[in-house]
Design a protein around this motif. Structure first.
Motif, short mmCIF file in Angstrom:
data_model
loop_
_atom_site.label_atom_id
_atom_site.label_comp_id
_atom_site.label_asym_id
_atom_site.label_seq_id
_atom_site.Cartn_x
_atom_site.Cartn_y
_atom_site.Cartn_z
N MET A 111 0.84 -1.20 0.00
CA MET A 111 0.00 0.00 0.00
C MET A 111 0.88 1.25 0.00
SD MET A 111 -3.08 0.97 2.64
CE MET A 111 -3.68 -0.73 2.59
N ILE A 112 0.47 2.25 -0.77
CA ILE A 112 1.24 3.49 -0.86
C ILE A 112 1.27 4.20 0.49
CG2 ILE A 112 1.15 5.84 -1.82
CD1 ILE A 112 0.36 4.63 -4.45
N LYS A 113 2.44 4.74 0.85
CA LYS A 113 2.60 5.48 2.10
C LYS A 113 2.85 6.95 1.80
CE LYS A 113 4.12 1.84 5.24
NZ LYS A 113 5.07 1.47 6.29
N VAL A 114 2.10 7.82 2.49
CA VAL A 114 2.22 9.27 2.31
C VAL A 114 2.64 9.87 3.65
CG1 VAL A 114 1.03 11.38 1.66
CG2 VAL A 114 0.42 9.23 0.54
N ALA A 115 3.77 10.56 3.68
CA ALA A 115 4.28 11.14 4.93
C ALA A 115 4.14 12.65 4.93
CB ALA A 115 5.75 10.76 5.13
N ILE A 116 3.59 13.19 6.01
CA ILE A 116 3.51 14.64 6.21
C ILE A 116 4.73 15.06 7.03
CG2 ILE A 116 2.12 16.56 7.06
CD1 ILE A 116 -0.31 14.72 7.02
N ILE A 117 5.59 15.89 6.47
CA ILE A 117 6.80 16.29 7.19
C ILE A 117 6.96 17.80 7.17
CG2 ILE A 117 7.92 14.11 6.51
CD1 ILE A 117 9.74 15.84 4.72
N GLY A 118 7.84 18.30 8.02
CA GLY A 118 8.11 19.72 8.10
C GLY A 118 8.62 20.08 9.48
N ARG A 119 8.93 21.35 9.67
CA ARG A 119 9.40 21.82 10.97
C ARG A 119 8.31 21.65 12.03
NH1 ARG A 119 9.42 26.63 11.36
NH2 ARG A 119 8.69 27.38 9.33
N PRO A 120 8.69 21.75 13.31
CA PRO A 120 7.66 21.69 14.37
C PRO A 120 6.66 22.83 14.24
CG PRO A 120 9.86 21.38 15.29
CD PRO A 120 10.05 21.80 13.88
N ASN A 121 5.42 22.51 14.57
CA ASN A 121 4.37 23.52 14.71
C ASN A 121 4.00 24.24 13.40
OD1 ASN A 121 2.51 24.54 16.56
ND2 ASN A 121 3.68 26.40 16.89
N VAL A 122 4.09 23.52 12.27
CA VAL A 122 3.63 24.11 11.01
C VAL A 122 2.23 23.61 10.65
CG1 VAL A 122 5.93 24.50 10.06
CG2 VAL A 122 4.78 22.31 9.62
N GLY A 123 1.67 22.69 11.47
CA GLY A 123 0.30 22.23 11.25
C GLY A 123 0.18 20.84 10.67
N LYS A 124 1.20 20.00 10.87
CA LYS A 124 1.18 18.65 10.29
C LYS A 124 0.05 17.81 10.88
CE LYS A 124 5.47 17.84 11.49
NZ LYS A 124 5.72 19.16 12.09
N SER A 125 -0.09 17.82 12.18
CA SER A 125 -1.13 16.99 12.82
C SER A 125 -2.54 17.49 12.50
CB SER A 125 -0.92 16.95 14.34
OG SER A 125 0.25 16.23 14.66
N THR A 126 -2.68 18.80 12.33
CA THR A 126 -3.99 19.35 11.94
C THR A 126 -4.38 18.84 10.57
OG1 THR A 126 -3.55 21.35 13.24
CG2 THR A 126 -5.31 21.47 11.61
N LEU A 127 -3.43 18.84 9.63
CA LEU A 127 -3.70 18.32 8.29
C LEU A 127 -3.97 16.81 8.34
CD1 LEU A 127 -3.87 18.59 5.24
CD2 LEU A 127 -1.36 18.33 5.13
N PHE A 128 -3.20 16.09 9.16
CA PHE A 128 -3.40 14.65 9.33
C PHE A 128 -4.84 14.35 9.75
CE2 PHE A 128 -3.33 10.82 12.01
CZ PHE A 128 -2.66 9.92 11.20
N ASN A 129 -5.32 15.05 10.78
CA ASN A 129 -6.69 14.85 11.26
C ASN A 129 -7.72 15.21 10.19
OD1 ASN A 129 -5.87 14.00 13.77
ND2 ASN A 129 -6.00 16.02 14.70
N LYS A 130 -7.44 16.27 9.42
CA LYS A 130 -8.37 16.70 8.38
C LYS A 130 -8.47 15.66 7.27
CE LYS A 130 -9.68 20.51 8.43
NZ LYS A 130 -10.83 21.19 9.05
N LEU A 131 -7.32 15.06 6.89
CA LEU A 131 -7.32 14.08 5.80
C LEU A 131 -7.98 12.77 6.18
CD1 LEU A 131 -3.77 14.67 4.26
CD2 LEU A 131 -5.96 15.08 3.15
#
Length: 473
Positions: free
Chosen positions: A1-21
């Motif tokens: 299965m394809i894996k998609v990783a959300i990455i970036g500096r701390p506190n740029v909103g990665k977990s917010t986007l994760f929850n939204k998706l």
């Protein structure tokens, strides 16, 4: 299965986007850098015919070697290597900083497709003013997004679908769109059939690792997986979120949940700790079997019993694991002490398994997993209606029910199993009789002894038969 990783500096909103998706509030979202410390995975299905694994990662940052921040960054780098597609997030409000450029160069070395996301772009002018800086990262056109408010999500979803389609065609990945079959519950009583909880076949055993902070939960997870998957260390509270990990153990699919440590309410000072505690409770509710890890050198605590009571109340399989057993000298004394406390605390479950392990030395893991599978299989066990009613006839003859409130013999008509996980039985009682609690406990205990349910929670519901003449009036 394809894996998609959300990455970036701390506190740029990665977990917010994760929850939204994933359309669920799974990752802890909090306005503090470093909230996400492990890689969190979630299978996104029914995504316009596509299915992929979404990974929420810790923030990328330069840090002192072997510090928590450094170990968090290394976990994120592992996720980059495992991913097929990268969602690289920057902050549209403050544009690009040297750390963004540094980590962008690392991502490029892995030669993975990247979607650049400029989050917190509620003010489109900020995004436009910083557009030139975003192109410096070398990932092409950035997507202006506000994950918190949902702005730009349609553009991102279209881009995500096209990228996944391209990756699938290049890799020649075949999707299996066949849906899982469902077991039709076939009971002889129509009223029970209409109220049964029909459950899809779940091929994985969901196991939550729970307990107080710093007792070795993440070390146990790493021992099970045979790799350094979770952050471990002497600092209490390293694991803040519940992390789902899929793996195969002796041919059986397991979904392992490593949870944040549960603390007494009086010790939960920060809002973040409260969120972690809530996540641990949610993990218990979503699991089949709960493994409560105890530091054997400290012994069982009142808080451990409170945690276990949550699992029992939810009808989950329960195992007590005494970790650091290699450090215990008087093993018999400690073991008897734990057994006594469990007998005093859980009258409804007679034989809660106790397994002694050393997570750091990977000893006792086989015994623990055998017990996990045994409890899971018991929770899925279905007893034929005919067999149940033969048992009921024998047990009622041995110890008849008390008189009804009208001082008449109480009529127990029949019993059927109406659900599994946990095994749930429906008992039909004649007239308007209400079965006393003590007699219900007698039946539950007898059920456990007869059919081997003494290690798990079982439930007994009662229904009264309708008066056939009432409907004719």
């Amino acid at each position: 299965m394809i894996k998609v990783a959300i990455i970036g500096r701390p506190n740029v909103g990665k977990s917010t986007l994760f929850n939204k998706l994933i359309r669920r509030n799974v990752a802890i979202v909090y306005d503090t850098a470093g909230t996400t410390r492990d890689v969190k995975e979630y299978v996104v299905s029914d995504f316009d015919g596509f299915e992929f694994v979404l990974m929420d990662t810790a923030g990328l940052e330069k840090a002192k070697k072997d510090s928590i921040a450094d170990r968090m960054t290394n976990k994120t780098l592992d996720a980059i290597r495992a991913a097929d597609l990268i969602l690289f997030m920057v902050d549209a409000k403050i544009s690009v900083i040297p750390e963004d450029i540094h980590f962008a160069s690392i991502v490029k070395k892995h030669n993975k497709p990247v979607i650049l996301i400029a989050n917190k772009a509620e003010n489109i002018n900020n995004f436009k003013n910083n557009l030139g800086d975003f192109y410096k990262l070398g990932f092409g056109d950035p997507i202006a997004l506000s994950a918190e408010h949902g702005q730009g999500m349609l553009t991102l979803l279209d881009k995500l679908k096209s990228k996944i389609k391209l990756i699938e065609s290049e890799s020649n990945i075949q999707n299996n769109d066949d849906e899982l079959d469902y077991n039709e519950l076939k009971d002889i009583i129509e009223i029970v059939e209409s109220s049964q909880d029909e459950q899809p076949i779940d091929l994985s055993v969901r196991v939550s690792i729970i307990g107080r902070p710093n007792v070795g939960k993440s070390t146990l997870v790493n021992a099970l997986l045979g790799e350094d998957r979770m952050l471990v260390g002497d600092e209490a509270g390293l694991t803040r979120d519940a992390i789902d990990t899929d793996f195969v153990y002796k041919g059986r699919d397991v979904k392992l949940i490593d949870t944040a440590g549960l603390r007494k309410k009086s010790k939960v000072y920060e809002e973040l700790e409260k969120l972690s505690t809530a996540r641990s409770i949610e993990s218990i509710k979503n699991s089949d079997v709960c493994v409560i890890v105890i530091d054997a050198t400290l012994g069982i605590d009142k808080q451990d019993l409170i945690i276990a009571n949550v699992a029992v109340r939810e009808g989950k399989g329960l195992i007590f694991v005494l970790n650091k057993w290699d450090l215990i000298k008087d093993k018999k004394y400690i073991l008897n002490q734990v057994k006594d406390k469990l007998e005093e605390s859980f009258a409804q479950v007679k034989n809660i398994p106790i397994i002694c392990i050393s997570a750091i030395k990977a000893k006792g893991i086989k015994d623990m997993m055998k017990e996990v599978f045994d409890l899971y299989d018991l929770r899925c066990l279905r007893i034929p209606t005919g067999k149940l009613n033969k048992w009921l006839e024998k047990i009622v003859l041995r110890n008849p029910p008390p008189l009804s409130r009208l001082k008449r013999p109480m009529s127990i008509k029949y019993i059927t199993q109406s659900a599994i996980k946990p095994p749930t039985f429906t008992l039909f009682v004649g007239g308007a009789s209400i079965l006393p609690d003590n007699y219900k406990r007698y039946l539950i205990n007898s059920l456990g002894e007869e059919f081997g349910f003494d290690k798990i929670v079982i439930r007994l519901k009662t229904r009264t038969s309708k008066n056939p003449y009432l409907d004719k009036k």
